[in-house]
Design an enzyme around this catalytic site. Structure first.
Site, short mmCIF file in Angstrom:
data_model
loop_
_atom_site.label_atom_id
_atom_site.label_comp_id
_atom_site.label_asym_id
_atom_site.label_seq_id
_atom_site.Cartn_x
_atom_site.Cartn_y
_atom_site.Cartn_z
N LYS A 77 0.85 -1.20 0.00
CA LYS A 77 0.00 0.00 0.00
C LYS A 77 0.88 1.25 0.00
CE LYS A 77 -3.84 1.90 2.79
NZ LYS A 77 -4.67 1.67 3.99
N SER A 152 -9.48 1.67 3.05
CA SER A 152 -8.65 2.41 2.13
C SER A 152 -7.63 1.56 1.37
CB SER A 152 -7.91 3.52 2.87
OG SER A 152 -7.07 2.99 3.88
N SER A 176 -9.49 -0.62 7.26
CA SER A 176 -8.97 -0.50 5.89
C SER A 176 -8.28 -1.73 5.32
CB SER A 176 -7.99 0.67 5.82
OG SER A 176 -8.72 1.84 5.65
N1 GLN Z 1 -12.79 3.98 6.62
C1 GLN Z 1 -12.10 4.42 7.80
C2 GLN Z 1 -11.74 5.88 7.69
O1 GLN Z 1 -12.00 6.44 6.67
C3 GLN Z 1 -10.90 3.58 8.08
C4 GLN Z 1 -9.71 3.92 7.31
C5 GLN Z 1 -8.52 3.09 7.64
O2 GLN Z 1 -8.63 2.05 8.31
N2 GLN Z 1 -7.37 3.58 7.23
O3 GLN Z 1 -11.22 6.47 8.60
#
Ligand code: GLN
Length: 485
Positions: A77, A152, A176
């Site tokens: 990532k 994400s 994410s």
């Molecule tokens: N969807 C969550 C957010 O937008 C989690 C994101 C993540 O785990 N990096 O904060």
């Protein structure tokens, strides 16, 4: 079958038998990327030359079997630093930023013989649940190109699902790793907070962030986690876990474990198809005589609100460093120093990141701190206590990874609250720092993968993996998306 559609463990065993070579895997990966990634956009950058160079060298000198990962490619990532390479975090502000060092997890992967295949797409600074917040365009879900791969870590999950990376690293602050794994029909694990060093992971919300694996099977996840785990002097919150080999006790499966179901929390929040799949899984467990009990998580209804207050507060502090002075982008034209900061950040950050910085700054400001930030910290303690008491009665919790299957691209992006609510089943484990894994649990009526999540007490990553391994075998999910370029 194309080589990169095999899982990591299978590839390693083929390599060890000398049935295939790292160069063949690398070549296959690059042609699969060529074929599929124009439509998917899972990768932001592919390290084609390096992949061929390193794979070619270890194939020729035969040294690839000396290390546990035997020269298999792993995608990363793009918020995890790889020395000498760009780490954009899916943001304009870091578009030209090159990491001067490796993240600890990357050092460990390379030392174990993996070759980094490239960087995968993500929501800007890992803020989002669909990968649509990437400044470089969204990734598409390999199961249905009109749908989001989740986020994400959507690029990592889509790459593994589509067979353009045998495994990948993601990061999980509020879901994410697990949510995109669920949306793409692969396995994703967020370890206990502290299990993997955060050194070299670009900080979003430091008290939640964890690096973890996304792969085709529980065994593959256990293998990657075994490589990247360990205390690190460069991350004071990392811990020396007693477990170094997470593959060791997989065979134990669900034996001797009692599974808790937070029924009240789930009932109000899942859609009908997800509920039906969940009920089928409960029946499957019952038919194997796995003890199941109801547990209560009375404060989990506040988890999304609590997460978005604390995570945004931490993000607003962590992102203060992008001011045009030391890192990345600087506005071309400005009058004063303050004007330079304002223009740089206004031009460099996307809308969602700006929203979070504003919200985070607001909840930390004098006059609002007690009402929001402090209150949310108190609720976080209550959520942790809920889990503690649940784990006095059961060994693991089971719940869907997401309340719905993959949603359409564009469906939620205009309504941030709706997007935040899709994290309802994943954020509780981050608030409490618990290990949690998502594995595929079937397909929806529309042919989209569904994910089931197992959550364990702190440091019981080994138990979570073993239980997931057992459940994975019972479910027997073997479907693959068919990506047409
Ligand atoms: N969807 C969550 C957010 O937008 C989690 C994101 C993540 O785990 N990096 O904060």
């Amino acid at each position: 079958m194309p080589l990169n559609e095999h899982g990591l463990t299978e590839l390693i065993s083929l390599l060890q038998k000398k049935d295939i070579t790292p160069l063949e895997i690398a070549t296959d990966l690059l042609s699969a990327v060529n074929d599929k990634d124009k439509v998917l956009h899972a990768y932001l950058e592919v390290y084609g030359d390096e992949l061929l160079d390193v794979a070619g060298r270890i194939t020729r000198d035969g040294s690839f079997c000396e290390k546990p990962l035997c020269g298999v490619p792993i995608a990363v990532k793009d918020n995890i630093c790889v020395e000498g390479k760009k780490t954009t975090c899916g943001s304009r502000i870091l578009e030209d930023y090159e990491s001067p060092y490796h993240a600890t997890a990357i050092e460990k992967l390379i030392a174990s013989g993996a070759i980094i295949s490239g960087k995968t797409n993500l929501d800007e600074f890992a803020m989002g649940s669909s990968t649509e917040n990437s400044a470089f365009g969204p990734t598409r879900n390999p199961w249905d190109l009109e749908r989001a791969p989740g986020g994400s870590s959507g690029g990592s999950a889509a790459a593994v699902a589509a067979g353009i990376a045998p495994a990948a690293l993601g990061s999980d602050t509020g879901g994410s790793i697990r949510q995109p794994a669920g949306f793409c029909g692969v396995v994703g694990m967020k370890p206990t907070y502290g299990t993997v060093s955060r050194y070299g992971l670009v900080a979003f919300a430091s008290s939640f962030d964890q690096i973890g694996p996304i792969a085709k099977s529980v065994e593959d996840c256990a293998l990657v986690l075994s490589v990247i785990t360990g205390g690190d002097r460069k991350d004071a919150t990392s811990t020396h876990s007693l477990t170094r080999d997470f593959t060791r006790s997989l065979e134990k499966g669900l034996e001797g474990l009692t599974v808790g179901i937070p029924k009240d929390f789930l009932k109000k929040n899942m859609d009908a198809e997800v509920e039906q799949n969940f009920d089928e899984l409960l029946n499957l467990l019952r038919s194997h005589n796995v003890p199941i009990m109801d547990v209560s998580l009375p404060h989990s209804g506040y988890a999304v609100a609590c997460y978005y207050i604390i995570a945004n507060a931490e993000a607003s502090a962590n992102l203060a460093r992008y001011d045009g002075v030391r890192y990345g982008y600087r506005a071309a034209e400005y009058d004063t120093l303050d004007d330079m900061y304002a223009r740089t950040r206004g031009e460099g950050f996307g809308e969602e990141v700006q929203r979070r910085i504003l919200l985070g700054t607001y909840v930390l400001s004098a006059g609002y701190y007690d009402a929001y930030y402090l209150k949310a910290q108190m609720v976080r303690s209550l959520i942790i206590r809920d889990f503690e008491s649940a784990f006095e009665a059961c060994d693991l919790l089971m719940m869907p990874t997401s309340p719905t299957p993959a949603f359409k691209l564009g469906e939620k992006v205009a309504d941030p609250l709706l997007m935040y609510l899709s994290d309802i089943f994943t954020v509780p484990a981050n608030l409490a720092g618990l290990p949690a894994i998502s594995i595929p649990s079937g397909l929806s009526g529309g042919g989209l993968p569904l994910g089931i999540q197992l959550i364990g007490p702190p440091c019981k990553d080994e138990t979570v993996l073993a239980a997931a391994y057992g459940l994975e075998r019972e479910i027997g999910f073997d479907r693959k998306p068919n990506v047409r370029s």
